[in-house]
Design a protein around this motif. Structure first.
Motif, PDB file in Angstrom:
ATOM      1  N   TRP A   1      56.593  40.632  44.000  1.00  0.00           N
ATOM      2  CA  TRP A   1      55.615  39.703  44.563  1.00  0.00           C
ATOM      3  C   TRP A   1      56.273  38.562  45.303  1.00  0.00           C
ATOM      4  O   TRP A   1      55.700  38.003  46.226  1.00  0.00           O
TER       5      TRP A   1
ATOM      6  N   VAL B   1      40.480  33.907  46.536  1.00  0.00           N
ATOM      7  CA  VAL B   1      40.128  33.310  45.242  1.00  0.00           C
ATOM      8  C   VAL B   1      39.298  32.044  45.492  1.00  0.00           C
ATOM      9  O   VAL B   1      38.244  31.839  44.894  1.00  0.00           O
TER      10      VAL B   1
ATOM     11  N   ALA C   1      44.416  26.852  38.784  1.00  0.00           N
ATOM     12  CA  ALA C   1      45.450  27.687  38.163  1.00  0.00           C
ATOM     13  C   ALA C   1      46.423  28.209  39.222  1.00  0.00           C
ATOM     14  O   ALA C   1      47.633  28.204  39.009  1.00  0.00           O
TER      15      ALA C   1
ATOM     16  N   SER D   1      49.128  25.951  40.072  1.00  0.00           N
ATOM     17  CA  SER D   1      50.096  25.606  39.024  1.00  0.00           C
ATOM     18  C   SER D   1      51.111  26.715  38.786  1.00  0.00           C
ATOM     19  O   SER D   1      51.907  26.625  37.861  1.00  0.00           O
ATOM     20  N   VAL D   2      51.057  27.773  39.569  1.00  0.00           N
ATOM     21  CA  VAL D   2      51.912  28.926  39.300  1.00  0.00           C
ATOM     22  C   VAL D   2      53.377  28.616  39.618  1.00  0.00           C
ATOM     23  O   VAL D   2      54.249  28.757  38.773  1.00  0.00           O
TER      24      VAL D   2
ATOM     25  N   TRP E   1      53.276  28.619  45.595  1.00  0.00           N
ATOM     26  CA  TRP E   1      51.831  28.828  45.393  1.00  0.00           C
ATOM     27  C   TRP E   1      51.083  27.512  45.531  1.00  0.00           C
ATOM     28  O   TRP E   1      49.995  27.453  46.088  1.00  0.00           O
TER      29      TRP E   1
ATOM     30  N   ILE F   1      43.203  38.156  39.452  1.00  0.00           N
ATOM     31  CA  ILE F   1      43.722  36.903  38.900  1.00  0.00           C
ATOM     32  C   ILE F   1      42.625  35.889  38.621  1.00  0.00           C
ATOM     33  O   ILE F   1      42.890  34.801  38.149  1.00  0.00           O
TER      34      ILE F   1
ATOM     35  N   VAL G   1      47.291  30.479  33.921  1.00  0.00           N
ATOM     36  CA  VAL G   1      48.460  30.353  34.792  1.00  0.00           C
ATOM     37  C   VAL G   1      49.561  31.293  34.313  1.00  0.00           C
ATOM     38  O   VAL G   1      50.220  31.962  35.117  1.00  0.00           O
TER      39      VAL G   1
ATOM     40  N   VAL H   1      48.909  34.792  35.420  1.00  0.00           N
ATOM     41  CA  VAL H   1      49.171  34.969  36.850  1.00  0.00           C
ATOM     42  C   VAL H   1      50.678  35.054  37.084  1.00  0.00           C
ATOM     43  O   VAL H   1      51.152  35.903  37.845  1.00  0.00           O
ATOM     44  N   ARG H   2      51.433  34.207  36.380  1.00  0.00           N
ATOM     45  CA  ARG H   2      52.896  34.251  36.539  1.00  0.00           C
ATOM     46  C   ARG H   2      53.451  35.598  36.121  1.00  0.00           C
ATOM     47  O   ARG H   2      54.280  36.176  36.816  1.00  0.00           O
TER      48      ARG H   2
ATOM     49  N   PHE I   1      51.808  38.417  35.886  1.00  0.00           N
ATOM     50  CA  PHE I   1      51.246  39.428  36.788  1.00  0.00           C
ATOM     51  C   PHE I   1      52.134  39.574  38.019  1.00  0.00           C
ATOM     52  O   PHE I   1      52.464  40.659  38.461  1.00  0.00           O
TER      53      PHE I   1
END
Lengths: 416, 184
Positions: free
Chosen positions: A57, A72, A87, A90-91, A95, B144, B149, B152-153, B155
């Protein structure tokens, strides 16, 4: 070099290699199958190294990630679903950068996403509709996004909370981003509203400094200077507005009259083509003075106008830097009901001394369009026991609007 | 790297033309050979290959070519899934039915694992298959949603690269966004 740009370079590299392969292939086309395959040397090796290091990714080109986050954001327009957008931010750093670019300000999209949205001006046309719940036992006030507790239910979102703290000579309403922490040194502290002894004059303090160019404004100069001489103490209180209620000495019955002077918003914000300052990030107390945290998106002439002294700014009565002043929309006397009435368009249902509508108070020389002068910028009123609605609009932020409304909750024996 | 002995099986499996396509494109049933980054050769119907903008432009340069087209950024595994998707898409091109198409697309992504999506997106991007990219990006966005969080990280396999100061600010933001909504 950042990872992203490195990646982009690699991708470009590969594309070039590939198209070079095409070219070479064209040249050798006539000789049948003898085309030269694209060289996969450096580029792809490096790429697979990076993939191993990060993850597939991480290899995702930023424009694709942008597209995913945009989807999203687009599908979660209301709370609580909108927390997914928070969210996403905050990744990791990239992001966050992309999410911040995707999310628009309340002024642009009418939606609240991040806590910083509460310090940004509201939308210009349709107001953002909120309600306030008062808890008498704990002297707390909770501001929710939503039409009313009954209509919004689970969809309502706690935006800000305030706690009333009585002191010997004044009353403070400490405003926090969460309902559980009203400490002034906490990161969730948003600011406060302080009243004088009589409850007739209030000051709104913001934990964020106002727009950098407004700092030089006379009203704030003293404050700023006093902060500068005491290093180490984080400057968490910047006076941004005052609210004053007219004394009602004769005790004649009538609606309260209030004046709000918003020092942090120049009158030019509501002039044609005007803009109000929009903070984009919470500033770290450590780099308090850093101007890079602010969007100086003003391409307005006012950016050139920096008042340097008290005398100068009070001279220019009609300057663009004059603060925005809000006043009550005058209610009309209803003969049949024998009371003062205002049209709240169904958002206020209970008669109360606290109800009000604020419009801009402008001088003819200030050149504010008539429709702007008639727009209700902030409306507050009672809809039930301990439940009030608050609808605010550009150029006020949710924080400023909430603070102004809180002033209405403080008892004012001298005004009624 | 997979051995070349595997290739024939894989090739026949994925290029077995469905009857509809065979009849519709009878006159142009030309096959194109595409070579993936792991050196597998895929024999693909021309109509399917033309769905890949990157390959299409390759042939615009040299319309009469019969050569194998190298796809240096495309591994075989996601590529076979991409071909599967494009074959479905072509059916809808001849016979447009939006609801059926949506249904087929959502079925396509439903049975894909997160890893499949991970691998297919760069391929779809590289081959410039806009429809597929749309479907995949939407699928990721859907997956997602309503997730933490941390989810998602994991993932995406992304490392948290915030400093501790930034983390502290994020925690406040998170506390605000995820604060329990008052029920009454």
């Amino acid at each position: 070099m950042s990872f992203k740009s490195k990646l982009k370079e690699i991708r470009d590299d590969i594309t070039t290699t590939f198209s070079m392969g095409k070219l070479q292939r064209n040249r050798t086309n006539r000789r049948g199958r003898a085309y030269i395959a694209p060289e996969l040397g450096g580029g792809s090796e490096l790429l697979s190294e990076l993939i191993e290091e990060q993850s597939p990714w991480a290899n995702l080109p930023p424009e694709l990630l942008h597209d995913v986050i945009k989807r999203v954001e687009g599908s979660e327009t209301s709370w609580p679903g909108r927390r997914d957008v928070v969210a996403c931010a905050s990744v990791c750093k990239s992001w966050r950068e992309i999410t911040k670019a995707v999310v628009k300000t309340p002024e642009q999209c009418g939606r609240i996403t991040f806590p910083i949205s509460l310090k940004q001006p509201g939308p210009r046309d349709a107001p953002i509709q909120c309600f306030i719940k008062r808890e008498r036992a704990t002297s707390t006030y909770h501001l929710y996004l939503g039409l009313s507790p009954a209509l919004s239910g689970d969809m309502s979102k706690l935006l800000l909370a305030a706690k009333k703290i009585r002191k010997a000579t004044s009353t403070d309403f400490r405003i926090s981003f969460v309902g559980s922490d009203f400490c002034q040194t906490s990161n969730t502290y948003a600011g406060k509203l302080r009243s004088n002894f009589l409850g007739t004059k209030f000051t709104i303090n913001d934990c964020q400094p106002p727009c950098p160019r407004m700092k030089s404004n006379c009203k704030l100069q003293r404050k700023v200077r006093s902060i500068q001489v005491s290093p180490g103490v984080p400057a968490r209180n910047h006076s941004v507005a005052t609210v004053s209620y007219e004394l009602n000495v004769l005790r004649t019955r009538g609606p309260r009259r209030m004046h709000c002077t918003i020092h942090s918003i120049p009158i030019s914000a509501i002039q044609e083509g005007g803009i109000a300052f929009t903070p984009l990030e919470f500033n770290n107390p450590a780099d308090e003075q850093s101007p890079s945290l602010y969007a100086s998106k003003a391409k307005h002439p006012l950016i050139d106008f920096i008042s340097t002294s008290h005398a100068e700014s009070s001279d220019s009565i009609c300057s663009k830097m004059d603060p925005l002043v809000l006043k009550n929309k005058a209610p009309r006397w209803h003969e049949q009901l024998q009371c003062w009435c205002l049209n709240f368009k169904g958002r206020v249902t209970v008669a109360s001394v606290k109800n009000f509508q604020l419009v801009a108070a402008v001088e003819p020389c200030q050149n504010v369009p008539v429709e702007e002068q008639e727009k209700v910028i902030l409306q507050f009123g009672k809809i039930g026991k301990d439940i009030f609605t608050m609808d605010y609009r550009y150029p006020l932020s949710a924080f400023q609007a909430f603070a102004i409304c809180l002033s209405s909750f403080d008892t004012k024996p001298a005004c009624e | 790297m997979s051995s070349s002995a595997e290739n024939p099986t894989l090739t026949t499996e994925i290029t077995k033309p469905s009857t509809e396509i065979a009849t519709e494109t009878a006159q142009s049933a030309k096959k194109i050979n595409l070579k993936t980054s792991d050196d597998q050769i895929f024999e693909v119907e021309e109509s399917v290959a033309m769905e890949f903008a990157t390959v299409k432009s390759f042939f615009e340069d040299a319309p009469s070519s019969t050569d194998t087209v190298p796809l240096p950024n495309v591994p075989a595994k996601p590529f076979s899934q991409v071909i599967e998707f494009c074959k479905e898409q072509i059916k809808f091109k001849a016979n447009p039915d939006e609801t059926e198409k949506k249904k087929s697309n959502s079925e396509f992504v439903k049975e894909k694992t997160n890893e499949d999506l991970v691998e297919m997106i760069p391929v779809a991007n590289y081959l410039e298959i806009k429809d597929l990219l749309d479907v995949l990006n939407q699928a990721v966005a859907d997956r997602i949603q309503n997730r933490s969080v941390e989810y998602v990280r994991s993932f995406f396999g992304i490392d948290n690269d915030f400093t501790s100061e930034e983390e502290a600010l994020l925690r406040e933001e998170h506390a605000w966004a995820f604060e329990d909504v008052d029920e009454d």
